[in-house]
Design a protein around this motif. Structure first.
Motif, PDB file in Angstrom:
ATOM      1  N   CYS A  25      23.033  48.678  39.796  1.00  0.00           N
ATOM      2  CA  CYS A  25      24.171  48.338  39.495  1.00  0.00           C
ATOM      3  C   CYS A  25      24.594  49.744  39.266  1.00  0.00           C
ATOM      4  O   CYS A  25      24.212  50.608  38.470  1.00  0.00           O
ATOM      5  CB  CYS A  25      23.813  47.801  38.072  1.00  0.00           C
ATOM      6  SG  CYS A  25      25.470  47.097  37.426  1.00  0.00           S
TER       7      CYS A  25
ATOM      8  N   TRP B  17      32.549  45.270  47.762  1.00  0.00           N
ATOM      9  CA  TRP B  17      33.668  45.529  47.136  1.00  0.00           C
ATOM     10  C   TRP B  17      34.927  46.026  47.807  1.00  0.00           C
ATOM     11  O   TRP B  17      35.881  45.468  47.571  1.00  0.00           O
ATOM     12  CB  TRP B  17      33.403  46.766  46.196  1.00  0.00           C
ATOM     13  CG  TRP B  17      34.746  47.137  45.379  1.00  0.00           C
ATOM     14  CD1 TRP B  17      35.404  48.330  45.721  1.00  0.00           C
ATOM     15  CD2 TRP B  17      35.664  46.387  44.537  1.00  0.00           C
ATOM     16  NE1 TRP B  17      36.241  48.307  44.992  1.00  0.00           N
ATOM     17  CE2 TRP B  17      36.609  47.339  44.168  1.00  0.00           C
ATOM     18  CE3 TRP B  17      35.497  45.034  43.992  1.00  0.00           C
ATOM     19  CZ2 TRP B  17      37.625  46.800  43.329  1.00  0.00           C
ATOM     20  CZ3 TRP B  17      36.298  44.692  43.076  1.00  0.00           C
ATOM     21  CH2 TRP B  17      37.574  45.349  43.023  1.00  0.00           C
TER      22      TRP B  17
ATOM     23  N   PHE C 245      28.414  47.427  39.385  1.00  0.00           N
ATOM     24  CA  PHE C 245      28.404  46.514  40.355  1.00  0.00           C
ATOM     25  C   PHE C 245      26.959  46.625  41.242  1.00  0.00           C
ATOM     26  O   PHE C 245      26.602  47.670  41.416  1.00  0.00           O
ATOM     27  CB  PHE C 245      29.577  47.145  41.322  1.00  0.00           C
ATOM     28  CG  PHE C 245      31.020  46.608  40.588  1.00  0.00           C
ATOM     29  CD1 PHE C 245      31.582  45.569  40.620  1.00  0.00           C
ATOM     30  CD2 PHE C 245      31.507  48.030  40.168  1.00  0.00           C
ATOM     31  CE1 PHE C 245      32.782  45.474  40.348  1.00  0.00           C
ATOM     32  CE2 PHE C 245      32.410  47.897  39.328  1.00  0.00           C
ATOM     33  CZ  PHE C 245      33.273  46.593  39.166  1.00  0.00           C
ATOM     34  N   SER C 246      26.757  45.696  41.910  1.00  0.00           N
ATOM     35  CA  SER C 246      25.435  45.594  42.670  1.00  0.00           C
ATOM     36  C   SER C 246      25.512  44.273  43.330  1.00  0.00           C
ATOM     37  O   SER C 246      26.198  43.379  43.292  1.00  0.00           O
ATOM     38  CB  SER C 246      24.083  45.369  41.701  1.00  0.00           C
ATOM     39  OG  SER C 246      24.316  44.352  41.085  1.00  0.00           O
ATOM     40  N   PHE C 247      25.025  44.154  44.619  1.00  0.00           N
ATOM     41  CA  PHE C 247      25.255  43.410  45.857  1.00  0.00           C
ATOM     42  C   PHE C 247      24.164  42.264  45.365  1.00  0.00           C
ATOM     43  O   PHE C 247      23.197  42.462  44.919  1.00  0.00           O
ATOM     44  CB  PHE C 247      25.357  43.826  47.109  1.00  0.00           C
ATOM     45  CG  PHE C 247      24.133  44.355  47.581  1.00  0.00           C
ATOM     46  CD1 PHE C 247      23.135  43.394  48.177  1.00  0.00           C
ATOM     47  CD2 PHE C 247      23.528  45.464  47.442  1.00  0.00           C
ATOM     48  CE1 PHE C 247      21.772  43.808  48.566  1.00  0.00           C
ATOM     49  CE2 PHE C 247      22.405  46.131  47.881  1.00  0.00           C
ATOM     50  CZ  PHE C 247      21.273  45.013  48.505  1.00  0.00           C
TER      51      PHE C 247
ATOM     52  N   LEU D 107      29.017  40.040  44.896  1.00  0.00           N
ATOM     53  CA  LEU D 107      28.999  41.479  44.099  1.00  0.00           C
ATOM     54  C   LEU D 107      28.973  40.961  42.506  1.00  0.00           C
ATOM     55  O   LEU D 107      29.992  40.647  41.982  1.00  0.00           O
ATOM     56  CB  LEU D 107      30.345  42.161  44.552  1.00  0.00           C
ATOM     57  CG  LEU D 107      30.620  43.582  44.033  1.00  0.00           C
ATOM     58  CD1 LEU D 107      29.506  44.402  44.625  1.00  0.00           C
ATOM     59  CD2 LEU D 107      32.101  44.160  44.507  1.00  0.00           C
TER      60      LEU D 107
ATOM     61  N   ARG E  16      18.653  45.921  44.815  1.00  0.00           N
ATOM     62  CA  ARG E  16      19.759  46.031  44.010  1.00  0.00           C
ATOM     63  C   ARG E  16      19.783  47.073  43.024  1.00  0.00           C
ATOM     64  O   ARG E  16      18.895  47.178  42.133  1.00  0.00           O
ATOM     65  CB  ARG E  16      19.867  44.541  43.627  1.00  0.00           C
ATOM     66  CG  ARG E  16      20.041  43.603  44.581  1.00  0.00           C
ATOM     67  CD  ARG E  16      20.143  41.970  43.900  1.00  0.00           C
ATOM     68  NE  ARG E  16      21.161  42.028  43.160  1.00  0.00           N
ATOM     69  CZ  ARG E  16      21.344  41.705  41.818  1.00  0.00           C
ATOM     70  NH1 ARG E  16      20.109  41.439  41.238  1.00  0.00           N
ATOM     71  NH2 ARG E  16      22.555  41.675  40.989  1.00  0.00           N
TER      72      ARG E  16
ATOM     73  N   ALA F 277      26.800  47.926  47.709  1.00  0.00           N
ATOM     74  CA  ALA F 277      27.882  47.250  46.978  1.00  0.00           C
ATOM     75  C   ALA F 277      29.329  47.864  46.985  1.00  0.00           C
ATOM     76  O   ALA F 277      30.293  47.102  46.949  1.00  0.00           O
ATOM     77  CB  ALA F 277      27.670  47.675  45.375  1.00  0.00           C
TER      78      ALA F 277
ATOM     79  N   THR G  71      29.898  37.250  39.205  1.00  0.00           N
ATOM     80  CA  THR G  71      29.987  37.423  40.507  1.00  0.00           C
ATOM     81  C   THR G  71      31.236  37.184  41.488  1.00  0.00           C
ATOM     82  O   THR G  71      31.747  36.082  41.148  1.00  0.00           O
ATOM     83  CB  THR G  71      28.861  36.797  41.194  1.00  0.00           C
ATOM     84  OG1 THR G  71      27.624  37.200  40.391  1.00  0.00           O
ATOM     85  CG2 THR G  71      28.351  37.260  42.456  1.00  0.00           C
TER      86      THR G  71
END
Length: 357
Positions: A126, A140, A235-237, A250, A124, A136, A266
């Protein structure tokens, strides 16, 4: 002592498109599944100029039909997007003054499910405005389609909602309920939450003083879609676990350079269908300590008949009116939780509209 309140309008999102009343240059058509030829409701259909600028947008109805209009003659393309489907783009259409054109659109179901994306993902990370191909960015893209459908359709029609609203007063330690009240109300609206203008959020953050009041702002669909939000958050998954098993998240967080009151949280989507389920958020960078549960809230989404989206439940947890001081840092010793849910949806003409769980 400051009063504290929420800038949440407890009325739900209207999510069905109706044509505007102009008789200008018009494009009509139907959105269908390319493989089955079945009508696709709830697709966001946008009229774009040759530079990609959006001139009009609507949401396809239960029969997949749409109508978009251009305010002036010119060359345009029609784009259709829907959660779980790839994007369709028409050939360039030359519209003369007052001309009407018909443009059918077919979209293809997405082959890769989001839970597969996460399972195959790397560590992950960001990222601000994640690029195509990044895990991500894939998550998104599906969240953006649902938020866009909510925002576009909310501008096109007003529904009549019957709402159940509540207010709970919570104590400081384990946050048991001390007092509660609820009410049922009926009204017309095109939005569930209204955030202030983006330049105001950038300048003051999500908690600001308005006279003797502290205003806590909740993120609405236009806020989450805005350039300002994308520029000031990374953003990160996240893979869903335990109670969120089967979901794909997300995460969003403010950049470290942001010192104003902000939100992190999230967006949770269904791993198989890509449908947006809910958004959890927490207030950060606040000027006081807190006890018990974090300050923040949840916004839940649901589809209505025809494929549109509404906010059907919401909660927000804010500081109570009593704050004690410990040294130089004020400490929240009580909280207020407000929220509500949509219990009935009808068209402006009074026709019932079903909500899909």
């Amino acid at each position: 002592m400051s009063r504290i309140h929420s800038r949440v309008l407890l009325l739900a999102l209207a999510l069905a498109g109706v044509p505007a009343s102009s008789a200008a240059q018009t494009v009509t058509g139907t959105v269908v599944d390319r493989w089955t030829s079945a009508a696709i409701p709830g697709a966001v259909v946008a009229l774009l100029d040759t530079a990609g600028g959006r001139h009009d947008a609507t949401v396809s109805d239960a029969q997949g039909r749409y109508t978009v209009r251009a305010s002036a003659p010119g060359a345009f393309q029609v784009r259709a997007e829907r959660v779980g489907y790839s994007t369709a783009l028409s050939p360039v259409l030359a519209l003369g003054a007052g001309e009407q054109a018909t443009q059918p659109l077919s979209i293809v179901p997405s082959v890769v499910t989001l839970d597969e994306v996460v399972a195959r993902g790397a560590r992950r990370r960001c990222t601000v405005r994640p690029a195509n191909g990044v895990q991500a960015a894939i998550v998104w893209e599906e969240a953006r389609k649902a938020l866009d459908a909510a925002e576009v359709a909310a501008r096109r029609q007003t529904y009549q909602f019957r709402l159940r609203r509540f207010r709970r007063v919570l104590s400081d330690s384990r946050l048991p309920m001390q007092d509660t009240s609820s009410a049922v109300a009926t009204g017309f609206s095109d939005q569930a939450f209204r955030s202030p203008p983006q330049d105001r959020l950038v300048a003051h953050g999500y908690v600001e003083s308005v006279g003797d009041t502290l205003a806590f702002h909740a993120p609405d669909a236009p806020t989450l879609l805005s350039d300002a939000f994308l520029d000031h958050h990374c953003f990160s998954f996240r893979e869903g676990r335990r109670e969120n098993a089967g979901l794909v998240g997300l995460d969003f967080a403010p950049l470290r350079s942001r010192r104003l009151p902000e939100i992190r949280g999230t967006l949770w989507l269904d791993g198989k269908t890509g449908n947006l389920r809910f958004v959890d958020y927490t207030y950060v960078n606040l000027p006081y300590d807190r006890t018990g549960a974090p300050l923040g809230g949840r916004i839940e989404f649901a589809q209505v008949a025809g494929g549109g989206w509404i906010v059907n439940r919401w909660t927000m947890r804010m500081p109570g009116t009593v704050i004690r001081h410990r040294g130089l840092n004020p400490v929240v010793i009580g909280m207020v939780e407000t929220g509500g849910e949509v219990v009935d949806v009808r068209t402006a003409a009074g026709e019932p509209v079903s909500i899909q769980p």
